[in-house]
Design an enzyme around this catalytic site. Sequence first.
Site, PDB file in Angstrom:
ATOM      1  NE  ARG A 236      -3.899   0.156   1.841  1.00 29.08           N
ATOM      2  CZ  ARG A 236      -5.158   0.146   2.259  1.00 29.08           C
ATOM      3  NH1 ARG A 236      -5.551   0.974   3.212  1.00 29.08           N
ATOM      4  NH2 ARG A 236      -6.047  -0.685   1.744  1.00 29.08           N
TER       5      ARG A 236
ATOM      6  CG  PHE B 182     -18.140  13.218  12.870  1.00 28.57           C
ATOM      7  CD1 PHE B 182     -18.997  12.336  13.513  1.00 28.57           C
ATOM      8  CD2 PHE B 182     -17.312  14.011  13.645  1.00 28.57           C
ATOM      9  CE1 PHE B 182     -19.042  12.257  14.897  1.00 28.57           C
ATOM     10  CE2 PHE B 182     -17.349  13.950  15.032  1.00 28.57           C
ATOM     11  CZ  PHE B 182     -18.212  13.064  15.658  1.00 28.57           C
TER      12      PHE B 182
ATOM     13  CD  GLU C  97     -16.569   4.471   2.619  1.00 26.03           C
ATOM     14  OE1 GLU C  97     -16.432   4.075   1.445  1.00 26.03           O
ATOM     15  OE2 GLU C  97     -16.643   3.707   3.592  1.00 26.03           O
TER      16      GLU C  97
ATOM     17  CB  ALA D 281     -37.714   4.790   1.252  1.00 25.48           C
ATOM     18  N   GLY D 282     -35.022   3.046   0.985  1.00 26.24           N
ATOM     19  CA  GLY D 282     -34.155   2.231   0.147  1.00 26.24           C
ATOM     20  C   GLY D 282     -34.073   0.803   0.656  1.00 26.24           C
TER      21      GLY D 282
ATOM     22  CB  CYS E 211     -19.353   3.874   9.449  1.00 24.81           C
ATOM     23  SG  CYS E 211     -17.766   4.607   9.012  1.00 24.81           S
TER      24      CYS E 211
END
Length: 464
Positions: free
Chosen positions: A35, A152, A155, A254-255, A262
Amino acid sequence: MQVAIIGVGYVGLVSGACFADLGHTVRCVDRDEGRIASLRAGRMPIYEPHLDTLVARNVAAGRLGFGTDIAEAVRDAEVIFIAVGTPARRGDGHADLAHVYACAREIAGALQGYAVVVTKSTVPVGTGDRVEHILQTLRPQASFAVVSNPEFLREGAAIADFKAPDRIVIGTDDERARAVMRNLYRPLEAGTRILFTGRRSAELVKYAANAFLALKIGFINEMADLCEQADASIHDVAHGIGLDRRIGARFLQAGPGFGGSCFPKDIQALIKSAQDLGAPTRIVETVAAANEQRKRRMARRLIQACGGSVRGLTIGVLGLTFKPNTDDMRESPALTILTALLDEGADVRAYDPEGMEQARALMPEITCVPDPYAVAEGADALALITEWDAFRALDLPRLRRRMAGDVLVDYRNLIAPEAAAEAGFHHIGVGCRATPPAPRARLARARSARRGARIGTPLAASPA
């Protein structure tokens, strides 16, 4: 200021690049040599909009560097961030703090002058006490303070969140440490509320915030189910309650349920910590259970839309990551939905703007294709799972012409039902009535079918 950041995962890399962009000198270290080599070559290990540009600019300016030697990075640092992963521990759901404590032991061996050791990783309440104990035990003469500074960062919007935060939470009762942290964040102080709390309170703020946001998602999803049964619209209901300033409109979409790196693990860690402390969080426990159940119900929704079985059918999937503007598939609803489809015998073809590499590793059984229209080729049904902006501008008639069937299950309510129906889709959203194809679209399809039959060409093979 001289800053060391241990861990170049999502939080560590974004924070390091942003601190450097504020003018600090930052050394990011990680044990993963591959990395670090990639970062030195300018290759980002994660997808985050504009992160590559930010890193390159600060490396070129000499403010940002990468290495594998923790002792070297810590030796001259005024502030040392612990930003390693705290995944859910296998078997019991507690946060795995092994990497945090290993960092504390390495820091202890390298401390020189006074330094502020900051837990940036999301950790259960009381972790800072343990880090402090490790440092005091291994280096009793060292001069340091242990601070909690939860992150906080969303992404897909992490750089903006860092540079224009709602708040900066710093947990410490040490006045010298307060002064150091205020100086660190001074470039962001104008217009940003810096909240100083006790260390344990700061540790709990992150978990409490994520649990509350997850609660809002769980609540609006249950209201969506109710809307479907009551012939109401979740769009209207969410808008109506979101206008209440006490509630707000965010996280009321809604989903298919929440996922990501997280919410799921942080909620489980909070549940376990609360149980250990004898103060169980029953509401949060219910939210976690309901979210897992919802993902499974969303898979059944697609199967039912296909007549109760998908065996032998080709299902096209648009979007795989848990949210747009990231390549992160951790706990994505797509994983649950696609697993159910594969278990039921479906052939799954999928496209995601950034998540294809992870998808191939996690689900080698699916076929990854290069664009949304290749997803639709010969598909019996489409499932739109992630609300990428690129999917808002899809050519719906072109998409429909490539398909063998007409079912479109829109898990994010991204496509206007009227536009979907006009293009010939049987549109099924979340929290609203399913929309059959418009009569004109059905008539056009019937004409095309008859024309195709006369010339011996299947409708699914019509050109885009």
